[in-house]
Write a protein that holds these residues in place. Structure first.
Motif, PDB file in Angstrom:
ATOM      1  N   GLN A   7     -11.834   2.511   3.534  1.00 32.48           N
ATOM      2  CA  GLN A   7     -13.171   3.074   3.714  1.00 32.48           C
ATOM      3  C   GLN A   7     -13.585   3.711   2.394  1.00 32.48           C
ATOM      4  O   GLN A   7     -12.997   4.701   1.975  1.00 32.48           O
ATOM      5  CB  GLN A   7     -13.169   4.112   4.842  1.00 32.48           C
ATOM      6  N   GLN A   8     -14.566   3.121   1.756  1.00 28.63           N
ATOM      7  CA  GLN A   8     -15.020   3.594   0.439  1.00 28.63           C
ATOM      8  C   GLN A   8     -13.825   3.655  -0.514  1.00 28.63           C
ATOM      9  O   GLN A   8     -13.205   2.639  -0.792  1.00 28.63           O
ATOM     10  CB  GLN A   8     -15.743   4.936   0.587  1.00 28.63           C
ATOM     11  N   THR A   9     -13.443   4.838  -0.977  1.00 25.03           N
ATOM     12  CA  THR A   9     -12.348   4.933  -1.945  1.00 25.03           C
ATOM     13  C   THR A   9     -11.000   5.184  -1.276  1.00 25.03           C
ATOM     14  O   THR A   9      -9.985   5.292  -1.965  1.00 25.03           O
ATOM     15  CB  THR A   9     -12.611   6.057  -2.959  1.00 25.03           C
ATOM     16  N   LEU A  10     -10.977   5.278   0.059  1.00 24.33           N
ATOM     17  CA  LEU A  10      -9.746   5.604   0.760  1.00 24.33           C
ATOM     18  C   LEU A  10      -9.062   4.356   1.300  1.00 24.33           C
ATOM     19  O   LEU A  10      -9.694   3.532   1.959  1.00 24.33           O
ATOM     20  CB  LEU A  10     -10.042   6.559   1.933  1.00 24.33           C
ATOM     21  N   THR A  11      -7.785   4.229   1.003  1.00 22.54           N
ATOM     22  CA  THR A  11      -6.968   3.166   1.572  1.00 22.54           C
ATOM     23  C   THR A  11      -5.762   3.790   2.251  1.00 22.54           C
ATOM     24  O   THR A  11      -5.027   4.561   1.637  1.00 22.54           O
ATOM     25  CB  THR A  11      -6.491   2.184   0.491  1.00 22.54           C
ATOM     26  N   VAL A  12      -5.582   3.477   3.518  1.00 22.67           N
ATOM     27  CA  VAL A  12      -4.439   3.987   4.275  1.00 22.67           C
ATOM     28  C   VAL A  12      -3.515   2.822   4.591  1.00 22.67           C
ATOM     29  O   VAL A  12      -3.912   1.858   5.245  1.00 22.67           O
ATOM     30  CB  VAL A  12      -4.887   4.660   5.588  1.00 22.67           C
ATOM     31  N   SER A  13      -2.292   2.917   4.125  1.00 19.34           N
ATOM     32  CA  SER A  13      -1.288   1.898   4.409  1.00 19.34           C
ATOM     33  C   SER A  13      -0.463   2.338   5.617  1.00 19.34           C
ATOM     34  O   SER A  13      -0.104   3.515   5.727  1.00 19.34           O
ATOM     35  CB  SER A  13      -0.383   1.711   3.189  1.00 19.34           C
ATOM     36  N   TYR A  14      -0.172   1.404   6.506  1.00 18.59           N
ATOM     37  CA  TYR A  14       0.592   1.753   7.706  1.00 18.59           C
ATOM     38  C   TYR A  14       1.327   0.528   8.220  1.00 18.59           C
ATOM     39  O   TYR A  14       1.023  -0.615   7.854  1.00 18.59           O
ATOM     40  CB  TYR A  14      -0.322   2.334   8.783  1.00 18.59           C
ATOM     41  N   THR A  15       2.289   0.792   9.080  1.00 12.23           N
ATOM     42  CA  THR A  15       3.101  -0.260   9.679  1.00 12.23           C
ATOM     43  C   THR A  15       3.050  -0.122  11.194  1.00 12.23           C
ATOM     44  O   THR A  15       3.131   0.997  11.721  1.00 12.23           O
ATOM     45  CB  THR A  15       4.555  -0.153   9.202  1.00 12.23           C
ATOM     46  N   CYS A  16       2.894  -1.242  11.893  1.00 20.48           N
ATOM     47  CA  CYS A  16       2.941  -1.270  13.355  1.00 20.48           C
ATOM     48  C   CYS A  16       4.157  -2.087  13.794  1.00 20.48           C
ATOM     49  O   CYS A  16       4.379  -3.190  13.296  1.00 20.48           O
ATOM     50  CB  CYS A  16       1.672  -1.893  13.935  1.00 20.48           C
ATOM     51  N   ILE A  17       4.915  -1.528  14.711  1.00 18.31           N
ATOM     52  CA  ILE A  17       6.122  -2.181  15.204  1.00 18.31           C
ATOM     53  C   ILE A  17       6.129  -2.109  16.726  1.00 18.31           C
ATOM     54  O   ILE A  17       5.904  -1.050  17.306  1.00 18.31           O
ATOM     55  CB  ILE A  17       7.391  -1.512  14.650  1.00 18.31           C
ATOM     56  N   GLY A  18       6.412  -3.225  17.387  1.00 17.43           N
ATOM     57  CA  GLY A  18       6.514  -3.241  18.837  1.00 17.43           C
ATOM     58  C   GLY A  18       5.171  -3.411  19.527  1.00 17.43           C
ATOM     59  O   GLY A  18       4.121  -3.504  18.886  1.00 17.43           O
TER      60      GLY A  18
END
Length: 274
Positions: A7-18
């Motif tokens: 979103q605009q200048t924000l990047t959120v990295s994440y992992t989903c498992i299951g």
């Protein structure tokens, strides 16, 4: 597999498992989502486990000029929106607990329940702020990794340090990813966060408090006192561990989380049928 919400200048990295009802696990200071590995291996059997890296950690971008506990809570909301998760159970470790409380204050309707894992709703005392400012000065003089090496072992109980030194060293090595700007931004965000005991008092959802008897980062007596604030609170006070129950007492933490989820589901079912 890592995913990103932008979103605009924000990047959120994440992992989903299951797969299944979502459980969000938020890491603390000087960690990343891997701190929860011994939890997600159990939870993934029945749940969609969502594991963000907070801004400045991993591939999540950092704007140190605007970073606050509240802005990290907004990053979590961005991730949930990206995954189309309307409600979840959210658990936060240490600084991740501060983010969880900020999220609970701003978006209570998005939470089925939440928990503080070695965390507190109290704002920093003057003594705590002074200690954090000394840490900032150390980082500026010596480097982020030198600080990580000096502090990570202190988060564990003495017995664990002696008998599980490889585990402590592994976590310390993971700290090489952090820049001085990131750690300093985290410290400033923690120093400036408000007291959020009102969130515990006013919440309408169940709360979990997981407490280490030898914790030097979060006063166990303070955490126990806060456990009396919510209407429904599950408390687990574990002897022989300090601030890192995910590694020091994974079985106890996993059993506690599983029991908490069962309680939440039972209460939800009862409220629907009442």
């Amino acid at each position: 597999m890592q995913q990103k919400a932008e979103q605009q200048t924000l990047t959120v990295s994440y992992t989903c498992i299951g797969k299944g009802d979502p459980i969000v696990l938020i890491h603390g200071f000087g960690e990343d989502h891997r701190i929860w590995q011994k939890q997600w291996t159990v939870l993934q059997n029945e749940h969609k486990v969502v594991l963000p890296d907070l801004p400045g950690t991993g591939e999540s971008t950092l704007n140190s000029a605007t970073l606050t506990i509240d802005s990290m809570a907004e990053a979590i909301k961005l991730m949930l929106d990206e995954e189309e998760i309307t409600t979840c159970i959210m658990l936060g470790h240490s600084m991740g607990g501060y983010v969880t409380l900020a999220f609970a204050e701003k978006y209570p309707e998005r939470l089925q329940a939440f928990g503080l894992i070695h965390s507190t709703a109290y704002a920093d005392s003057d003594e705590k702020k002074e200690a954090r400012n000394k840490s900032i000065a150390f980082i500026q003089e010596h480097s982020a990794y030198e600080f990580i090496k000096a502090t990570i072992p202190n988060l564990f109980a003495a017995t664990f340090n002696r008998t599980n030194s490889a585990e402590v060293q592994k976590l310390t090595a993971q700290g090489k990813q952090f820049t001085a700007d990131t750690l300093i931004a985290y410290y400033k965000a923690m120093i400036n966060r408000p007291d959020r005991t009102a969130v515990l008092q006013q919440t309408k959802v169940p709360v979990l408090m997981f407490i280490g008897e030898e914790d030097k980062a979060v006063n166990p007596a303070d955490a126990l006192a806060q456990s009396a604030l919510p209407n429904v609170c599950m408390v687990q006070h574990i002897p022989g561990i300090a601030h890192m129950g995910m590694l020091e007492a994974p079985t106890a933490l996993n059993e506690t989380i599983t029991a908490f989820i069962t309680t939440v589901n039972t209460l939800t079912k009862d409220s629907v049928t009442a």
